[in-house]
Design an enzyme around this catalytic site. Sequence first.
Site, short mmCIF file in Angstrom:
data_model
loop_
_atom_site.label_atom_id
_atom_site.label_comp_id
_atom_site.label_asym_id
_atom_site.label_seq_id
_atom_site.Cartn_x
_atom_site.Cartn_y
_atom_site.Cartn_z
N ASP A 175 -29.22 25.74 -13.24
CA ASP A 175 -28.97 24.31 -13.09
C ASP A 175 -30.27 23.58 -13.40
O ASP A 175 -31.18 23.54 -12.56
CB ASP A 175 -28.51 23.97 -11.67
N ALA A 235 -14.49 24.48 -10.93
CA ALA A 235 -15.00 23.19 -11.38
C ALA A 235 -13.89 22.50 -12.18
O ALA A 235 -12.76 22.40 -11.70
CB ALA A 235 -16.27 23.39 -12.21
N ASP A 260 -8.96 27.88 -11.02
CA ASP A 260 -8.30 26.85 -10.21
C ASP A 260 -8.12 25.56 -11.00
O ASP A 260 -7.54 24.61 -10.50
CB ASP A 260 -9.12 26.58 -8.95
N GLU A 265 -3.64 19.60 -17.27
CA GLU A 265 -3.05 19.71 -15.94
C GLU A 265 -1.98 18.64 -15.75
O GLU A 265 -2.23 17.46 -16.03
CB GLU A 265 -4.13 19.55 -14.87
N HIS A 283 -5.37 23.96 -9.04
CA HIS A 283 -6.41 22.96 -8.75
C HIS A 283 -6.33 22.48 -7.30
O HIS A 283 -6.27 21.28 -7.01
CB HIS A 283 -6.29 21.77 -9.71
#
Length: 320
Positions: A175, A235, A260, A265, A283
């Site tokens: 990150d 995410a 997920d 979607e 999700h």
Amino acid sequence: MTTTIVTVGGRMAAEGLAMLESAGVQCISTEPYPGKEEVVALVEQHQPAALVVRLVELIDRDMMAASRNLRIVAKHGVGTNDIDVAAASALGITVIMATGANAHSVAEHALGLILALTKDFLRQDGHIRNGLWDKRLYAGRELRGQKLGLVGFGLIGQILARMVAPIGMQVSAYDPFAPEEAFAGGVERATSLNALLAESDVVSLHCPLTDSTRGLIGAREIALMKPTAYLVNTARGEVVDEPALIAALHAGRIAGAGLDSFAEEPPVANPLWQLPNVILTPHVAGVTEDARRAVSIMTATNVLAFLRGEPLARNLHARV
């Protein structure tokens, strides 16, 4: 306080809704994933001071401009990829989100997917349901000594790192925006995404969806992973190049995936459904009852504070 709030994409949880209504706020909501024309018409009709965003493809300029009273757009959750933040800024509208309210639930969900994948739960459940009892078909592995690579090391990634420490996993994170102090407690800072992907036994994604992270994990990146490695995504679906992932899973270039979120979607006739080395959830990582309650309360608290001209309970302004 006499004002109107429209929740786009379904009702808020009862606790947050009760807070708003007890403050004299009129609360109106759409069904999940409403069409643009429906939202624009509803906003024009009620001229709300605030929009609360739940399940929607995009809150765009036309939707926000439809209310001359609109002062704030609040994400009922985290991530603002479903809000045109630039348009909101141009219109003088503040965007906030419930940062951290569902972080523990998301981290737990990621850990659940990691455990389910490495312990071969899905296949073993299928064997039992089909009347097959053969322990020789078990392909479970220990997590102890395995390396977990986190892509994104915000609050969710940090919580997950703490969760797996007692199991004995080694953790590294990539990150470029995380401060150095986030890496206290034995988490290694990966020098590059490529290095993290090549070294990890499990790669778990926890970065926001931005222009630079869209398609971040594509065919080239997946090819760097070990053939025994797993990819977990709690995410946003668009962080992964889905066709590339499907091809890799189908060819066995990685061991499996726990997902997920998806590029579309709700997904329609997605080839992922047919793959035996994938565990899918709709999700829901951040919508446990506990997280839903916390997100609802934080959202209501900060919307009310903003409309009253009071400081927000936390620094929740979205980064742009």
